[in-house]
Enzyme design. Structure first.
Site, PDB file in Angstrom:
ATOM      1  N   CYS A   1       0.778  -1.092  -0.118  1.00 23.17           N
ATOM      2  CA  CYS A   1      -0.171   0.018  -0.148  1.00 23.17           C
ATOM      3  C   CYS A   1       0.874   1.219   0.107  1.00 23.17           C
ATOM      4  O   CYS A   1       1.864   1.211   0.662  1.00 23.17           O
ATOM      5  CB  CYS A   1      -0.715  -0.059   1.110  1.00 23.17           C
ATOM      6  SG  CYS A   1      -2.206   1.285   1.268  1.00 23.17           S
TER       7      CYS A   1
ATOM      8  N   HIS B   1      -9.034  -4.136  -2.604  1.00 23.75           N
ATOM      9  CA  HIS B   1      -7.888  -3.163  -1.853  1.00 23.75           C
ATOM     10  C   HIS B   1      -8.472  -1.982  -1.818  1.00 23.75           C
ATOM     11  O   HIS B   1      -8.578  -1.070  -0.578  1.00 23.75           O
ATOM     12  CB  HIS B   1      -6.562  -3.370  -2.275  1.00 23.75           C
ATOM     13  CG  HIS B   1      -5.460  -2.555  -1.782  1.00 23.75           C
ATOM     14  ND1 HIS B   1      -4.316  -3.071  -0.910  1.00 23.75           N
ATOM     15  CD2 HIS B   1      -5.037  -1.379  -1.631  1.00 23.75           C
ATOM     16  CE1 HIS B   1      -3.753  -2.237  -0.373  1.00 23.75           C
ATOM     17  NE2 HIS B   1      -4.230  -0.856  -1.109  1.00 23.75           N
ATOM     18  N   GLU B   2      -8.881  -1.308  -3.045  1.00 26.51           N
ATOM     19  CA  GLU B   2      -9.070   0.042  -3.193  1.00 26.51           C
ATOM     20  C   GLU B   2     -10.425   0.255  -2.531  1.00 26.51           C
ATOM     21  O   GLU B   2     -10.559   1.445  -1.989  1.00 26.51           O
ATOM     22  CB  GLU B   2      -9.265   0.560  -4.623  1.00 26.51           C
ATOM     23  CG  GLU B   2      -7.630   0.226  -5.311  1.00 26.51           C
ATOM     24  CD  GLU B   2      -6.602   0.859  -4.713  1.00 26.51           C
ATOM     25  OE1 GLU B   2      -5.436   0.532  -5.021  1.00 26.51           O
ATOM     26  OE2 GLU B   2      -6.629   1.616  -3.939  1.00 26.51           O
TER      27      GLU B   2
ATOM     28  N   HIS C   1     -10.365   1.117   0.960  1.00 28.20           N
ATOM     29  CA  HIS C   1      -9.800   2.349   1.380  1.00 28.20           C
ATOM     30  C   HIS C   1     -11.009   3.413   1.347  1.00 28.20           C
ATOM     31  O   HIS C   1     -11.057   4.429   2.378  1.00 28.20           O
ATOM     32  CB  HIS C   1      -8.856   3.119   0.444  1.00 28.20           C
ATOM     33  CG  HIS C   1      -7.525   2.682   0.361  1.00 28.20           C
ATOM     34  ND1 HIS C   1      -6.627   2.778   1.699  1.00 28.20           N
ATOM     35  CD2 HIS C   1      -6.443   1.929  -0.327  1.00 28.20           C
ATOM     36  CE1 HIS C   1      -5.534   2.309   1.271  1.00 28.20           C
ATOM     37  NE2 HIS C   1      -5.456   1.983   0.295  1.00 28.20           N
TER      38      HIS C   1
HETATM   39  O1  LIG Z   1       2.787  -1.964  -7.100  1.00 28.77           O
HETATM   40  C1  LIG Z   1       2.732  -2.282  -5.905  1.00 28.77           C
HETATM   41  C2  LIG Z   1       2.870  -1.130  -4.617  1.00 28.77           C
HETATM   42  S1  LIG Z   1       1.339  -1.134  -3.697  1.00 28.77           S
HETATM   43  C3  LIG Z   1       0.002  -0.722  -4.675  1.00 28.77           C
HETATM   44  O2  LIG Z   1       0.145  -0.572  -5.775  1.00 28.77           O
HETATM   45  C4  LIG Z   1      -1.195  -0.464  -3.837  1.00 28.77           C
HETATM   46  C5  LIG Z   1      -2.400  -1.234  -4.819  1.00 28.77           C
HETATM   47  C6  LIG Z   1      -2.330  -2.726  -4.521  1.00 28.77           C
HETATM   48  C7  LIG Z   1      -1.094  -3.514  -4.635  1.00 28.77           C
HETATM   49  C8  LIG Z   1      -1.059  -4.918  -4.485  1.00 28.77           C
HETATM   50  C9  LIG Z   1      -2.386  -5.638  -4.377  1.00 28.77           C
HETATM   51  C10 LIG Z   1      -3.830  -4.783  -4.054  1.00 28.77           C
HETATM   52  C11 LIG Z   1      -3.428  -3.501  -4.277  1.00 28.77           C
HETATM   53  C12 LIG Z   1      -1.530   0.932  -4.351  1.00 28.77           C
HETATM   54  C13 LIG Z   1      -2.506   1.566  -3.161  1.00 28.77           C
HETATM   55  F1  LIG Z   1      -1.729   1.291  -2.036  1.00 28.77           F
HETATM   56  F2  LIG Z   1      -2.800   3.066  -3.340  1.00 28.77           F
HETATM   57  F3  LIG Z   1      -3.759   0.952  -3.229  1.00 28.77           F
HETATM   58  C14 LIG Z   1       2.545  -3.777  -5.492  1.00 28.77           C
HETATM   59  C15 LIG Z   1       2.667  -4.211  -4.399  1.00 28.77           C
HETATM   60  C16 LIG Z   1       2.507  -5.465  -4.082  1.00 28.77           C
HETATM   61  C17 LIG Z   1       2.237  -6.423  -4.905  1.00 28.77           C
HETATM   62  C18 LIG Z   1       2.020  -6.173  -6.372  1.00 28.77           C
HETATM   63  C19 LIG Z   1       2.193  -4.544  -6.626  1.00 28.77           C
HETATM   64 ZN   LIG Z   2      -3.649   0.707  -0.459  1.00 26.31          ZN
END
Ligand SMILES: O=C(CSC(=O)[C@H](Cc1ccccc1)CC(F)(F)F)c1ccccc1
Ligand SMILES: [Zn+2]
Length: 157
Positions: free
Chosen positions: A100, A142-143, A146
């Site tokens: 995140c 995930h979003e 939030h």
């Molecule tokens: O790109 C990222 C960075 S974290 C990210 O992109 C969050 C989104 C996210 C990442 C992984 C799984 C679900 C959602 C963004 C947020 F926090 F604003 F929601 C990532 C992290 C773990 C696995 C795969 C990708």
């Molecule tokens: Zn997040």
């Protein structure tokens, strides 16, 4: 569009219930969407929600792309989803790695529904109903968390 500062865990804005968007044609909302897309791109994220840039509205971006951890993830045009909701979900849940932008340096295994049917308004105001599976379903959930004041660390098994 401008890149906005990302609220970090501990900021109360991340724990609020975000407000529905009333008027999608409002230029402030359209500019917020552009800023969210720019912020996610510069932060190298696969999604971002308005409360993370201290705007407590029910809008987020999903921008899936392949990564070492999710090599089969689809390459998506960053998509704005307004007043999103899940209208159906699969029985099975799958654990997967998440991070995140509001919790830097932390990765955790989170259980999410493997398949979901969702409804949202796109940035033109058209009602979209789609099924998402696997990593895109994970990002959506995930979003959506939030928008309801939840952060993935709340769901670590
Ligand atoms: O790109 C990222 C960075 S974290 C990210 O992109 C969050 C989104 C996210 C990442 C992984 C799984 C679900 C959602 C963004 C947020 F926090 F604003 F929601 C990532 C992290 C773990 C696995 C795969 C990708
Ligand atoms: Zn997040």
């Amino acid at each position: 569009a401008e890149q906005l500062e990302i609220a970090q865990l501990g900021n109360p804005i991340l724990r609020q219930n975000a407000q529905p968007v009333e008027d999608i044609t409002d230029t402030a909302i359209q500019q917020l969407i552009d800023s969210l897309i720019a912020t996610a791109a510069s932060a190298n994220g696969v999604g971002i929600a308005a409360p993370q840039v201290s705007q407590s509205y029910r809008v987020f971006i999903v921008a899936s792309r392949p990564s070492p951890r999710y090599p089969n993830a689809p390459e998506m045009v960053p998509t704005a989803m307004i007043n999103p909701k899940i209208i159906a979900y699969s029985a099975e849940r799958v654990k997967g790695w998440e991070g995140c932008l509001s919790v830097p340096g932390v990765r955790g295994l989170v259980p999410r529904y493997q398949a979901i049917t969702v409804e949202y308004l796109d940035r033109q105001g058209n009602l979209q109903r789609q099924e998402f599976t696997d990593f895109v379903a994970r990002i959506f959930q995930h979003e959506l968390d939030h928008l309801d004041g939840m952060v993935f660390v709340d769901r670590l098994e």
